[in-house]
Design a protein around this motif. Sequence first.
Motif, PDB file in Angstrom:
ATOM      1  N   SER A 160      41.291  40.765  42.674  1.00 49.98           N
ATOM      2  CA  SER A 160      41.595  39.548  43.426  1.00 49.98           C
ATOM      3  C   SER A 160      42.554  38.655  42.640  1.00 49.98           C
ATOM      4  O   SER A 160      42.516  38.622  41.412  1.00 49.98           O
ATOM      5  CB  SER A 160      40.309  38.785  43.765  1.00 49.98           C
ATOM      6  N   PRO A 161      43.416  37.917  43.327  1.00 51.16           N
ATOM      7  CA  PRO A 161      44.403  37.103  42.610  1.00 51.16           C
ATOM      8  C   PRO A 161      43.803  35.946  41.825  1.00 51.16           C
ATOM      9  O   PRO A 161      44.380  35.515  40.836  1.00 51.16           O
ATOM     10  CB  PRO A 161      45.320  36.591  43.725  1.00 51.16           C
ATOM     11  N   GLY A 162      42.663  35.430  42.201  1.00 54.46           N
ATOM     12  CA  GLY A 162      42.104  34.284  41.503  1.00 54.46           C
ATOM     13  C   GLY A 162      41.052  34.599  40.465  1.00 54.46           C
ATOM     14  O   GLY A 162      40.783  33.794  39.583  1.00 54.46           O
TER      15      GLY A 162
ATOM     16  N   SER B 170      40.594  38.054  39.003  1.00 57.41           N
ATOM     17  CA  SER B 170      40.778  39.356  38.375  1.00 57.41           C
ATOM     18  C   SER B 170      40.693  39.259  36.853  1.00 57.41           C
ATOM     19  O   SER B 170      41.360  38.438  36.232  1.00 57.41           O
ATOM     20  CB  SER B 170      42.129  39.939  38.774  1.00 57.41           C
TER      21      SER B 170
ATOM     22  N   LEU C 267      44.052  39.894  35.309  1.00 60.59           N
ATOM     23  CA  LEU C 267      44.970  38.770  35.479  1.00 60.59           C
ATOM     24  C   LEU C 267      44.693  37.680  34.461  1.00 60.59           C
ATOM     25  O   LEU C 267      45.610  37.098  33.885  1.00 60.59           O
ATOM     26  CB  LEU C 267      44.848  38.204  36.901  1.00 60.59           C
TER      27      LEU C 267
ATOM     28  N   ILE D 136      49.259  31.873  33.735  1.00 64.23           N
ATOM     29  CA  ILE D 136      47.981  31.790  34.453  1.00 64.23           C
ATOM     30  C   ILE D 136      47.170  30.596  33.948  1.00 64.23           C
ATOM     31  O   ILE D 136      46.612  29.826  34.736  1.00 64.23           O
ATOM     32  CB  ILE D 136      47.179  33.092  34.304  1.00 64.23           C
TER      33      ILE D 136
END
Length: 165
Positions: A41-43, A45, A48, A136
């Motif tokens: 998921s983009p938020g 991960s 990420l 990020i």
Amino acid sequence: MLFRSDPFDFGYDAAETIPQMPAQTIRPADVPRGLVLLLLSPGKSLLLWAPALLLACASLRAFWKREPGIAAALLAAAAAGLLFYAAYLFPEAGYSHGPRQLVPIVPLLLLPAVVRPLGSWPRAALIGCAAAGFVIALAATSISFLEDQGLGQDLGAGARTEYYE
């Protein structure tokens, strides 16, 4: 009572936070959804929020050859953490940046990256991981992490929310 006998009692009254009854905080059927949230998921991960883990993944084979016992333990810790929190009702940890519950195992998962000396990594890989982590972190701290949680309606007046759908 100081000690609780139920190992799955995490100190929360699930009936207060879960709109669907019966209140279950651990559901093995939710593991696929939780894994997608924790890894893709983009938020939330893990990759990420900790892009240096990509370097650790790249050197896992060399680490396995050098330290097979430690590598097996790291994989077991990663699998246990991912599977447990993927089955948890809120794998994304609610109001937080990134995968909050997985933060304690990130240093362990970074161990394979130290097999290679820092100077042997391609400069582009190091700069890419550092830049991605910086962007990020900057984006996360420059806005309110509650903005995406804004329901916009008075739930006390009987409004329905789609947050849990």
